[in-house]
Design a protein around this motif. Structure first.
Motif, mmCIF file in Angstrom:
data_model
loop_
_atom_site.group_PDB
_atom_site.id
_atom_site.type_symbol
_atom_site.label_atom_id
_atom_site.label_comp_id
_atom_site.label_asym_id
_atom_site.label_seq_id
_atom_site.Cartn_x
_atom_site.Cartn_y
_atom_site.Cartn_z
ATOM 1 N N GLU A 19 0.983 -1.208 -0.032
ATOM 2 C CA GLU A 19 -0.077 0.043 -0.045
ATOM 3 C C GLU A 19 1.002 1.152 0.072
ATOM 4 O OE1 GLU A 19 -3.535 -0.607 0.114
ATOM 5 O OE2 GLU A 19 -3.588 1.310 -0.560
ATOM 6 N N VAL A 20 2.160 1.209 0.877
ATOM 7 C CA VAL A 20 2.701 2.381 0.805
ATOM 8 C C VAL A 20 3.745 2.609 -0.604
ATOM 9 C CG1 VAL A 20 5.071 3.478 2.101
ATOM 10 C CG2 VAL A 20 3.025 2.338 3.366
ATOM 11 N N LYS A 21 3.992 1.489 -1.036
ATOM 12 C CA LYS A 21 4.582 1.608 -2.449
ATOM 13 C C LYS A 21 3.740 2.116 -3.454
ATOM 14 C CE LYS A 21 7.781 -2.285 -2.566
ATOM 15 N NZ LYS A 21 8.110 -3.902 -3.049
ATOM 16 N N ALA A 22 2.634 1.583 -3.369
ATOM 17 C CA ALA A 22 1.605 2.182 -4.435
ATOM 18 C C ALA A 22 1.161 3.562 -4.200
ATOM 19 C CB ALA A 22 0.251 1.186 -4.219
ATOM 20 N N SER A 23 1.299 4.151 -3.087
ATOM 21 C CA SER A 23 0.932 5.506 -2.660
ATOM 22 C C SER A 23 1.925 6.700 -3.116
ATOM 23 C CB SER A 23 0.782 5.694 -1.096
ATOM 24 O OG SER A 23 2.270 5.914 -0.474
ATOM 25 N N SER B 9 11.895 5.967 -2.478
ATOM 26 C CA SER B 9 10.424 5.380 -2.338
ATOM 27 C C SER B 9 10.367 4.793 -0.747
ATOM 28 C CB SER B 9 10.188 4.408 -3.318
ATOM 29 O OG SER B 9 9.072 3.324 -2.914
ATOM 30 N N THR B 10 9.330 5.124 0.021
ATOM 31 C CA THR B 10 9.384 4.656 1.322
ATOM 32 C C THR B 10 9.051 2.994 1.507
ATOM 33 O OG1 THR B 10 8.687 6.687 2.113
ATOM 34 C CG2 THR B 10 8.204 4.777 3.751
ATOM 35 N N GLY B 11 8.101 2.629 0.662
ATOM 36 C CA GLY B 11 7.510 1.093 0.591
ATOM 37 C C GLY B 11 8.723 0.129 0.002
ATOM 38 N N LEU C 194 7.044 9.453 8.091
ATOM 39 C CA LEU C 194 6.274 8.595 8.910
ATOM 40 C C LEU C 194 4.864 9.103 9.282
ATOM 41 C CD1 LEU C 194 9.116 7.477 11.313
ATOM 42 C CD2 LEU C 194 7.996 6.077 9.850
ATOM 43 N N CYS C 195 4.823 10.293 9.371
ATOM 44 C CA CYS C 195 3.540 10.874 9.864
ATOM 45 C C CYS C 195 2.526 10.793 8.661
ATOM 46 C CB CYS C 195 3.716 12.373 10.004
ATOM 47 S SG CYS C 195 4.708 12.909 11.580
ATOM 48 N N ASN C 196 3.086 10.404 7.413
ATOM 49 C CA ASN C 196 2.350 10.374 6.241
ATOM 50 C C ASN C 196 1.544 8.769 6.231
ATOM 51 O OD1 ASN C 196 1.753 12.464 4.195
ATOM 52 N ND2 ASN C 196 3.917 12.388 4.418
ATOM 53 N N VAL C 197 2.098 7.844 6.878
ATOM 54 C CA VAL C 197 2.007 6.567 6.754
ATOM 55 C C VAL C 197 0.382 6.253 7.270
ATOM 56 C CG1 VAL C 197 2.447 4.154 7.537
ATOM 57 C CG2 VAL C 197 4.292 5.849 6.834
ATOM 58 N N PRO C 198 0.070 6.829 8.513
ATOM 59 C CA PRO C 198 -1.459 6.461 9.127
ATOM 60 C C PRO C 198 -2.372 6.750 8.191
ATOM 61 C CG PRO C 198 -0.018 7.277 10.680
ATOM 62 C CD PRO C 198 0.614 7.664 9.494
ATOM 63 N N HIS C 199 -2.285 7.855 7.548
ATOM 64 C CA HIS C 199 -3.449 8.349 6.647
ATOM 65 C C HIS C 199 -3.171 7.409 5.131
ATOM 66 C CE1 HIS C 199 -3.608 11.833 9.096
ATOM 67 N NE2 HIS C 199 -2.139 11.990 9.231
ATOM 68 N N ILE C 200 -2.373 7.070 4.772
ATOM 69 C CA ILE C 200 -2.115 6.122 3.675
ATOM 70 C C ILE C 200 -2.880 4.668 3.890
ATOM 71 C CG2 ILE C 200 -0.593 4.834 2.223
ATOM 72 C CD1 ILE C 200 1.353 7.175 2.292
ATOM 73 N N ILE C 201 -2.668 4.309 5.083
ATOM 74 C CA ILE C 201 -3.132 3.054 5.262
ATOM 75 C C ILE C 201 -4.711 3.086 5.674
ATOM 76 C CG2 ILE C 201 -3.355 0.992 7.161
ATOM 77 C CD1 ILE C 201 -0.565 1.333 5.132
#
Lengths: 154, 424
Positions: free
Chosen positions: B47-51, B62-64, B215-222
């Protein structure tokens, strides 16, 4: 000898790291908080608890900007000398502080009240020029404001 | 939540931090519940990769993809480190995130931990961020109390601890392998790579290091999905970005805007344009270690690829503006003084070259410029190229200098020819 309070604060960090050496930066910060700076004796005290030599600790301490191996005044002034503050007339604030306190950068006033330390960008560049005194951050500095702020630190 | 500003839209207008209850009211920890309630770690990574979330510390990786580098069979304990060192001059974005919404960071770290199968996280925060430190410590205590941290999080069987480390201060701590050494209680010299941290990092164990804003972006992506995140952006890079401006603009500040907002929009609409009586000369788009851009680049969208095409780097996205009343040579001299002072002394091009450059520039400012100085400066920027040093400090120091020599060459020559600084 570490005071019981210093020792307890350092030991509270032990569970956060897999070995005692890793705690040494926290340990030096704790002892500096209580004693103002890190004397050879302070390093010896910390070394005995962590199983490290004074030389090892000195090697670490001298790397970091916020660990002091020389005595400092009752209050430490950290004045940002990085680029955004420089653009916003930071040098004028520095000259004012030097003149007002009668010291050069890195020195302590004769009465032991202030040490003036230029530091790297304090991360408040939208409100430059910026300085910290002890734990407090002060923004939008002018010579007049600096004079008022200094009064709060007897 | 103001849907277009996930990172800052929920922040309290009074400047206080969101506590756990307030964070939960605006959807906080829902991403964590969703992940632990039915997503595999691989699904979180996908999911993080796709974002198209790219690292907000400046490198834009790329974080993912970064998370996928921890081998599935890697030993334990594995670590996650949040890079909150923020010592890049001109950068003041992570300060806002830790001071105003610390739970957002904590949730992002737990998700990073879950995705990489990690056991322990460290938040590496600047020692000077005293308010942020108090608020992060409180958020951690609240998260433990609520069962978001510790053993068997939300009865999922997954366990994760987070510790807060306050730095003793040195720019090198922001370099990821320097940071690992600092966390181990050593001088923050860089390490040779390979081995890379996902294989052998903190205490020799697999380690994932991400910037605070990342890291702060991750909760919103999930919680909201990769497509939603990509939709926030005007560019290929997903999400919003915290953009900032400092220098002699009317309203210096920090704004969360769609990724790919142009420099002109940030400068003119958000920062209010230049102050009365001064004119725009140039800018560093994302901190001290990025190349100058000038007037012709103002319509560049601020994202990782477009700023690179313009000849610089987006870096941290917090722009430093140079005006016509400020000496460009003086500005570069200030920057190189910073790099020289903060060099750890590990690699020769860096410790030797930076001190030399610092002296040449200081000399120019004080009327001691010599014919040949510009060639020496240009040589040094090549000497500091990536590959000549263990870390990116010296290559970063080259960026503002090499671009200043290109765009402000006449001003450098004027300093040498007139034996003085025309701005003094």
């Amino acid at each position: 000898m570490l005071t019981p309070e210093e020792r307890a604060e350092i030991e509270a960090e032990f569970p956060h790291y897999p070995n005692r050496k890793a705690v040494c930066i926290d340990a030096m910060k704790i002892v500096q908080k209580h004693r103002g700076w890190l004397s050879d004796d302070a390093l010896k005290d910390i070394g005995e608890l962590l199983g490290m030599s004074v030389a090892d600790l000195d090697g670490v301490a001298t790397f970091y900007n916020l660990l002091f191996r020389r005595p400092v005044g009752r209050h430490v002034i950290y004045l940002c000398d990085s680029v955004s503050c420089w653009i916003m007339d930071g040098e004028r604030q520095c000259s004012h502080l030097k003149e007002r306190l009668g010291v050069e950068a890195g020195e302590t006033t004769a009465d032991g009240r202030f040490t003036l330390l230029p530091v790297v960008c304090l991360g408040a560049c939208d409100r430059a020029p910026v300085m910290m005194i002890d734990d407090d951050t002060h923004f939008d500095l002018t010579p007049e404001r600096i004079d008022q702020i200094l009064e709060r630190y007897p | 939540m103001p849907e277009d500003r996930p990172l800052t839209g929920n922040m309290r207008p009074d400047g206080e931090a969101l506590d756990r209850a307030a964070y939960e009211r605006v959807g906080g920890y829902k991403g964590l519940r969703k992940a632990l309630g039915g997503m595999t770690p691989a699904a979180v990574i996908d999911e993080v990769k796709a974002s198209n979330l790219r690292g907000r510390g400046g490198a834009g990786f790329s974080t993912g993809l970064k998370w996928s580098f921890v081998p599935a069979t890697a030993p334990h304990p594995r670590y996650v480190v949040a890079n909150g060192d923020e010592m890049e001059p001109g950068t003041f974005k992570d300060r806002l995130l830790v001071e105003r919404d610390p739970h957002q960071l904590v949730e992002g770290m737990i998700l990073a931990g879950y995705a990489t199968g990690s056991d322990t996280g460290y938040i590496f925060l600047r020692g000077e961020y005293k308010l942020g430190a108090r608020r992060v410590a409180r958020a951690l205590a609240e998260a433990y109390e609520a069962g978001y941290l510790g053993k068997d999080i939300l009865h999922s069987g997954y366990s994760f601890e987070i510790h807060l480390h306050l730095s003793a201060g040195r720019y090198m701590c922001g370099e990821e392998t320097g940071m690992l050494n600092a966390l181990e209680g050593k001088r923050a010299n860089p390490r040779a790579k390979p081995p890379f941290p996902p294989v052998s990092g903190l205490f020799g164990m697999p380690t994932t290091i991400n910037n605070v804003e990342t890291l702060c972006n991750v909760p919103h992506i999930i919680r909201n999905g990769a497509a939603w995140f990509q939709g926030l952006s005007r560019s290929k890079d997903g999400g919003t970005k915290l953009y900032g401006a400092s220098g002699k603009v009317k309203r210096p500040g920090l704004w969360e805007l769609p990724m790919g907002t142009t420099i002109r929009e940030i400068l003119e609409e958000h920062a209010g344009g230049m102050r009365d009586g001064v004119r725009f000369r140039g800018l560093l788009p994302g901190g001290a270690s990025t190349d100058f851009l000038v007037e012709e680049h103002l319509d560049t969208p601020m994202d990782f690829s477009e700023v690179q095409k313009a000849g610089s780097r987006m870096g941290t996205g917090t722009m430093i503006i140079l005006d016509d009343q400020t000496c460009p040579v003086g500005m570069v001299s200030n920057l190189e003084h910073f790099f020289a002072q903060e060099s750890c002394g590990w690699c020769t091009p860096c410790w030797s070259g930076l001190g030399w450059v610092e002296r040449i520039l200081k000399g120019m400012e004080e009327g001691r410029g010599q014919p040949g100085d510009l060639e020496k400066l240009a040589f040094q920027t090549r000497f500091w190229a990536p590959g000549h040093t263990f870390c990116a400090l010296a290559p970063g120091a080259a960026e503002p200098l090499q671009s200043a020599l290109k765009y402000f060459r006449a001003e450098f020559e004027q300093h040498i020819n007139e034996k003085r600084c025309p701005w003094k």
